[in-house]
Design an enzyme around this catalytic site. Sequence first.
Site, PDB file in Angstrom:
ATOM      1  N   ASP A   1       4.291  -3.821  -0.684  1.00 14.19           N
ATOM      2  CA  ASP A   1       3.588  -3.833  -1.969  1.00 14.19           C
ATOM      3  C   ASP A   1       4.574  -3.308  -3.009  1.00 14.19           C
ATOM      4  OD1 ASP A   1       1.496  -3.614  -4.060  1.00 14.19           O
ATOM      5  OD2 ASP A   1       0.117  -3.841  -2.377  1.00 14.19           O
TER       6      ASP A   1
ATOM      7  N   HIS B   1       2.531  -7.953  -6.848  1.00 14.18           N
ATOM      8  CA  HIS B   1       2.672  -6.743  -6.001  1.00 14.18           C
ATOM      9  C   HIS B   1       4.050  -6.682  -5.346  1.00 14.18           C
ATOM     10  CE1 HIS B   1      -1.387  -5.033  -6.186  1.00 14.18           C
ATOM     11  NE2 HIS B   1      -1.820  -6.274  -6.304  1.00 14.18           N
TER      12      HIS B   1
ATOM     13  N   GLU C   1      -3.915 -10.598  -7.651  1.00 19.10           N
ATOM     14  CA  GLU C   1      -3.633  -9.801  -8.848  1.00 19.10           C
ATOM     15  C   GLU C   1      -2.268 -10.100  -9.463  1.00 19.10           C
ATOM     16  OE1 GLU C   1      -6.344  -5.873  -8.224  1.00 19.10           O
ATOM     17  OE2 GLU C   1      -4.412  -5.807  -7.240  1.00 19.10           O
TER      18      GLU C   1
HETATM   19  C1  ACM Z   1      -6.750  -6.520  -3.599  1.00 16.38           C
HETATM   20  O1  ACM Z   1      -7.549  -5.581  -3.491  1.00 16.38           O
HETATM   21  N1  ACM Z   1      -5.959  -6.608  -4.652  1.00 16.38           N
HETATM   22  C2  ACM Z   1      -6.652  -7.551  -2.601  1.00 16.38           C
END
Ligand code: ACM
Length: 736
Positions: free
Chosen positions: A195, A265, A328
């Site tokens: 991440d 991410h 995201e």
């Molecule tokens: C997430 O909670 N962004 C998958």
Amino acid sequence: MKIFVKIMALAILGTLLASCCRQNEPYLVPQPQNVTLNTGTFTIDNNVSILGNADFEIEYLKDKLSKGASVSLQEGNGGKRVIEIKIDPESSIENEGYRLSVLPDKITILASGKGGAFYGVQTLLQLMPAEIYSEGGNLGKIKVPCVEIEDYPRFGYRGAGLDVSRTFFPLETIYDFIDWISYHKINTFHWHITDDNGWRVEIKKYPLLTEKGAWRGPDEVLPPAYGSGNKRYGGFYTQEEIKEVVKYAADRNITIIPEIDMPGHSKAVIETYPQVGCTNKNKTMSVNGEVNNVWCIGKESNYAMIEDIVAELVELFPSRLIHLGGDEVNMDNWKNCPHCQAFMRKMGMKEEIELLNYFVRRMEKIVNKHGRVLVGWDEIIKGGDLEPSTTVYGWGSMKRGANAVRQGQPTVFLPGQYCYLDMKQSPYERGHNWAAIVTLDSCYKVDPIKMNDFTPEEEKLVLGIQGNLWCELLDRPERFMEYQFFPRLCAISEAAWTSAELKNFDDFYGRLTSAHYDRLHNMGIKFRLPFPEVVYEDGILKVTPPYEGAVVRYTTDASDPDTSSQQYKGEIKTAEPEKYRFATFYKDCNQSITVGASNIELYHYLTPEVSISSSYKENESNKSFPMKNITTYDMKKYWRVNRRSYPGDFVLYTFAEPVECGKITVETGVPNITFYSCTEGHVEYSYNGTDFIKGDEFVYGTATVRPEDKVKAVKIVFDGMSDALITSFQNLRIEK
Ligand code: ACM
Ligand code: ZN
């Protein structure tokens, strides 16, 4: 009349029988599909032999009995009594199902595959005293009640997801975690292994990913974040270590699905291999407050790198499903990037979401080439079609998972409102709440079939359920990972395993508190205990313990109860209820959070007029959380500054008039989450507004002042860089 009496007598007898049988019934979690309790017991001692063809399960059971009970089973069938664990692929038993028969002289576990044999052993262990899970147990002899159990899972996918990027967990914790979830018949470990805040899997072709991208700190490519403070923090798993973990999990019927989170991410990659990112002049933030964390879609060289990474990944993880993220994504990166914009023009794309679909389609090809199937978060269903096999993790809401199903994609359900274990468990506990307060009951309720109106064809696309823990708040308190998972994962395990008709929360809660807590304790899990309910009425404090038999202790000086505090035995008459604090205790080694009466003000804070000055510029202040919030004494409100803080940054609270008080608690960070706080700094205070006295250092975002005179001003002073991209401040808590 006679008939009525007879019916009544039968009804009473029925109730008595039900309660007596219920009493003796083993309290199993997750509840099996069919349990028949018979009379008699099978005694396990050194005279028992074990046989069968389930080699791993036989060794596993022998090991448990030897460690937990000091009992040695003999190989073969020479003992007085026999345990047989048999796998018969020809049997009609369902996948992962088993039949467990306990007779006075023989225990038989029969399954059609390895998973069922393993789960038969798990149920057998739950028929034994809880100490069987401990190491160094000395039970010597165990009486197992005679039962016939036929069992099989409701869903084929029963998952637990752990983010090891925000918080790095050492290998021994990963092994413990695999044990813990395997005891609950969870068969998938979704390992969120990269991440923004750390890349944790060794990739030989790109060594910098772990040499640099696995570390945060003042002199690292990744800045401090999420409580890791002003020191080097991080770690990663080598390929050899991962192979061993994967094998250990597979032995316990657990598939590990790795996740490399892309194209968002991805700060950990982009800070180590900057050519991967977009070329952006305007820096924009992702929802997590990260800049520069998105793979560029327009650079063809990126796909070669991803091919290389996936090629190494599939060698480590035999899992059919390979998770490559998709959530995201801050698409402003793509909007501002000449490469991405040129690519959109070339491809005739109108919106950036089409770039996401393009990326996902390329990932499908890369993953499918290895005979594997792509998994992505629920955002991937936008922007265009997908391969029918591509699997979606529905996280944003139940509806978003349902949309994926309706679009024809196999879907795992982990809606935040039910399954995100980073959500707090009550308003008083640490954790997020953007999705909901996720109680044990919420976890138990999750049911993607009952909660949606799917056609039979659509139902086939519902793969199962997952409990998921994101780890930005896991730096404390100690062993918070265990607290967040257990017992909520026990509830999710039953939601995923047990037929909907058999589910009953009260029954589950009874089994949990009267038997399964003991198992969790012996498994070595520091699980969450519920706190008591306390109300103050008519001069009396009344406590409702959270479950039958719960021990509640209390103090009378507003301090946290400990094991030496007196036990609550009955109503307490007092005129000073705000001084009382209560907590639930389990065996004097685990306790709940501390609470006071819920219907009174526990703290009487003073609210003197105060003004603020600071080192932050006005345009650094977040409009939704303005500075004036911290002059209101509304403790839920806070001021948010949209940047990291550095030595020299300060916030000065000046009172209109000097304030007479005994204690001022200075809290930084977001209330109740203590996130975005002052990680390295101290407090100063002044009696005249000019001369300042140095006070305490901030510890986890909090510092306290105990003045000897009236206070004119209080100052937060940063001595080191804070460990978040955002800084937040709160109202002073001023007490007499
Ligand atoms: C997430 O909670 N962004 C998958
Ligand atoms: Zn780009």
